[in-house]
Design an enzyme around this catalytic site. Structure first.
Site, short mmCIF file in Angstrom:
data_model
loop_
_atom_site.label_atom_id
_atom_site.label_comp_id
_atom_site.label_asym_id
_atom_site.label_seq_id
_atom_site.Cartn_x
_atom_site.Cartn_y
_atom_site.Cartn_z
N GLU A 184 55.69 58.63 26.01
CA GLU A 184 56.79 58.72 26.96
C GLU A 184 56.83 60.16 27.45
O GLU A 184 56.95 61.09 26.66
CB GLU A 184 58.12 58.38 26.28
CG GLU A 184 58.25 56.91 25.96
CD GLU A 184 59.57 56.58 25.27
OE1 GLU A 184 59.86 55.40 25.10
OE2 GLU A 184 60.30 57.53 24.90
N ASP A 209 71.13 62.89 26.49
CA ASP A 209 70.32 63.63 25.53
C ASP A 209 71.13 64.62 24.71
O ASP A 209 72.09 65.23 25.19
CB ASP A 209 69.21 64.39 26.27
CG ASP A 209 68.11 63.43 26.70
OD1 ASP A 209 67.52 62.79 25.81
OD2 ASP A 209 67.86 63.31 27.91
N TYR A 244 63.13 49.02 24.53
CA TYR A 244 63.39 50.21 23.74
C TYR A 244 64.76 50.01 23.12
O TYR A 244 65.77 50.06 23.82
CB TYR A 244 63.36 51.44 24.65
CG TYR A 244 63.51 52.79 23.97
CD1 TYR A 244 64.32 52.97 22.86
CD2 TYR A 244 62.85 53.90 24.48
CE1 TYR A 244 64.47 54.20 22.26
CE2 TYR A 244 62.99 55.15 23.89
CZ TYR A 244 63.80 55.29 22.78
OH TYR A 244 63.96 56.52 22.21
#
Lengths: 281, 397
Positions: free
Chosen positions: A62, A73, A187
């Site tokens: 990725e 994040d 994912y």
């Protein structure tokens, strides 16, 4: 390369992800999926890093497209994005980097980022450019299935997988809406939270993964918070893939240039070694 | 007129839900709760009760005679949101959201703040209902809005400085979103403006629309007719949406949103998302954004912390594109003139945000006949800005 050729290579490129999961699945292996931010510390280093981690056992890479406002994040990847942007990284350079790596490696590459830089690049243009460069998938953190229609259509035309996140908060309705648009793999985010290494993983994750499997035959990679070979080993016992991001980004951030490749390669190899241990499978 | 937004929160191409999957169930739960309770008679009665007895509504629509004379044209009426409890319109929305949070059984509230007005309003309602509250605020804003930081702390809120990015409102919002993603099971995120993922732009607009509902009734009584023009400052744009919403169907009422021109749009140092930006996606919605050619969000500048944001509510983006509302800019310097003009002519010290609207109003009223009627949203009072203003005017406090 013409648009027509793009389409052809795109279709083939999309299969790199499938091929990895199929090949690994045949022998009971699991995919190690590693995340790094493109351009951290710079594009040339990222190229070497990608080749090194692929050679050391990463089955899928990725590649993070840095964004000024990485809301999903934690501090590690925020800092990596900042370093990359400060060094002048652009989405075009990230795509060019994919093309460079593709000359030397068949490792599947998933472009991983936020929607705005892709939207500004142009959805169609991005899909085409990513396909020509040899990217295999795209994951857009802040693009849920409901808003993904137009981009999904462009990626389909270009033969690129659109990979979606599912999370512990995803109920059946969300899972249904999402798997309908997803391809490549799912994912699964192991925590309700931002990205970042964590000491312990929730015991509930295997149950979540079983739940998602009821709705899709796609392989399921589990990520967010996985930072040690031991954790990778445990997750690989119930998931088809293990995603490691912040822990690798930390290794990159804390390594001098001279030992960067050596440290990153060794870390990836250690993750892979744990996963290959059949005793836990 | 078509009712907006659509089911997925779109105002034309704008709005929507661009957030990570972890938050999707949370915003859907919130939307469900808002549709279930927010539109009901019992909720509306409770909301109205607190707006009346706690906030002090209705706020006056004040005919600013000396400011009118100074401008020399249209009659200027001020919608006195500065007289709301806590000193700005922000409390209208936080009351609405905390009433929802309580019904949803949430145990903790969080908020982002720029100028600190929304942070104070969120901390206030949290104190009022005894819920723990954490406010995210950019480090730079903490410095320039220190009185509001003290107020939030006195109200029992935890004020968490945000040191990432530009250390202003957008980064505070990033950090609040990160908190929400992590604590989504028991935490309610009180967004302070008409932005963010659906249903926030709709819900915050609805809670703020009391401003226009009152103003419409008041102006009919005071001036005997509807106004010719409405004026409000626009950062995220909640006071503007609040004032405009009730008038959107009145096709003869002109509306102007005033963006923060900073040192001038041509200098690049501004926060005028509509006048100086282009459509993109940030903080859960598609809207006009200040960004570079690659879609990276760029640093904004405004003397007013509350307008210092690189985006704008998606309904404003839509109203701009359709031409229903005009969006203009006022520079830092002009805003300071507006601040001075209102303070000296009316004895009302406005917030620097609201001073942008005042500055435009004076310019625009001048060109209008004396029979014309203009309503300016005075969104907040200026006590929090005394430091900034005294520095700008070289006063010694």
């Amino acid at each position: 390369m013409t648009a027509k050729d793009n389409h052809k290579t795109g279709t083939r490129a999309g299969n790199r992800i499938n091929r990895v999961f199929r090949t690994l699945g045949e022998r009971g292996g699991k995919a190690l999926i590693t995340f790094i931010t493109a351009g951290d510390p710079d594009m040339a280093a990222t190229k070497e890093l990608m080749l090194t981690i692929a050679a050391n056992g990463a089955d899928i890479i990725e590649l993070g497209i840095p964004f000024s406002d990485p809301m999903a994040d934690g501090p590690t990847i925020q800092a990596a994005s900042e370093r990359s942007l400060k060094a002048g990284a652009t989405p075009q350079q990230v795509i060019d980097l994919v093309a460079e790596v593709r000359k030397e490696s068949e490792v599947p590459i998933v472009l991983f980022g936020y929607y705005n830089p892709i939207f500004q690049y142009g959805l169609k243009r991005f899909a085409k450019a990513a396909s020509s460069a040899g990217a295999d998938g795209v994951l857009v953190v802040d693009l849920p299935a409901e808003e993904a229609g137009e981009f999904k259509a462009e990626l389909d035309r270009a033969g690129i997988d659109l990979i979606f996140l599912l999370t512990p908060t995803s109920n059946e309705g969300r899972i249904r809406v999402t798997v309908e648009k997803a391809s490549g793999f799912i994912y699964f985010v192991s925590v309700t939270g931002v990205t970042g290494a964590r000491a312990a993983l929730s015991e509930k994750v295997p149950g979540y993964v079983r739940k998602v499997r009821r709705f899709t035959g796609l392989p399921i990679g589990v990520g967010f918070g996985i930072s040690t070979p031991e954790q990778a080993k445990v997750v690989s016992s119930y998931a088809d893939g293990v995603v490691v991001g912040s822990a690798l980004v930390n290794v990159i951030a804390s390594s001098d240039r001279a030992v960067l490749l050596k440290n990153a390669g060794a870390f990836v190899a250690s993750l892979k070694t744990g996963m290959a241990d059949k005793a836990v499978l | 007129m078509k009712k907006l937004p659509d089911k997925l929160g779109h105002f034309g191409p704008y709005g929507g839900r661009y957030i990570s999957e972890t938050l999707m169930p949370a915003v859907m739960e919130l939307e469900g709760a808002y549709r279930k309770w927010g539109k009901g008679a019992e909720f509306k009665a409770e909301f109205a009760y607190y707006l009346r007895e706690y906030v002090g509504r209705p706020t006056p629509l004040y005919h600013a005679q000396r400011l009118t004379k100074k401008a020399g044209g249209a009659r200027i009426f001020l919608k006195r949101e500065d007289l709301c409890h806590t000193g700005a319109h922000k409390i209208n929305n936080t009351i609405g959201q905390i009433l929802l949070a309580r019904r949803m059984g949430k145990k903790r509230v969080i908020a982002e703040t720029g100028a600190g007005q929304h942070g104070v309003a969120a901390a206030t309602v949290a104190a009022m209902f005894g819920l723990p509250c954490e406010i995210y605020m950019g480090e730079d804003d903490i410095r320039r809005q220190s009185p509001n930081v003290f107020r939030m702390k006195l109200l029992g809120a935890k004020v968490t400085p945000v040191t990432s990015g530009s250390r202003t409102l957008k980064d505070a919002m990033n950090e609040a979103l990160r908190d929400w993603v992590t604590n989504v099971h028991d935490t309610f995120y009180i967004i302070g403006t008409v932005a963010g993922p659906h249903p926030y732009p709709m819900m915050v607009r609805d809670f703020q629309s009391i401003i226009g509902v009152e103003a419409r009734r008041q102006v009919k009584r005071l001036a005997g007719r509807l106004p010719d023009e409405l004026v409000a400052c626009v950062g995220g744009g909640s006071n503007a949406m609040g004032l405009f919403h009730a008038f959107l169907g009145d096709t003869k009422v002109r509306m102007t949103g005033v963006e923060a021109g900073g040192e001038g749009v041509s200098t690049g140092k501004h926060a005028a998302s509509i006048n100086g930006g282009r459509p993109g996606v940030l903080h859960g919605n598609m809207t006009y954004l200040l960004q570079d050619r690659w879609g990276q969000i760029i640093d904004t500048h405004s003397i007013s912390a509350g307008l210092d944001y690189p985006g704008v509510g998606p309904e404003h983006a839509y109203l701009h594109d359709t031409g229903r509302v005009g969006y203009t800019v006022i520079t830092d310097k002009e805003a300071l003139e507006g601040f001075k003009a209102l303070t000296l002519s009316e004895g009302i010290i406005p917030a620097l945000e609201s001073s942008h609207a005042v500055a435009y109003a004076v310019k625009a009223a001048k060109k209008m006949p004396k029979s014309a009627v203009m309503i300016v949203c005075l969104s907040g009072r200026g006590d929090k800005d005394l430091d900034t203003v005294s520095r700008a005017f070289n006063y010694k406090l």
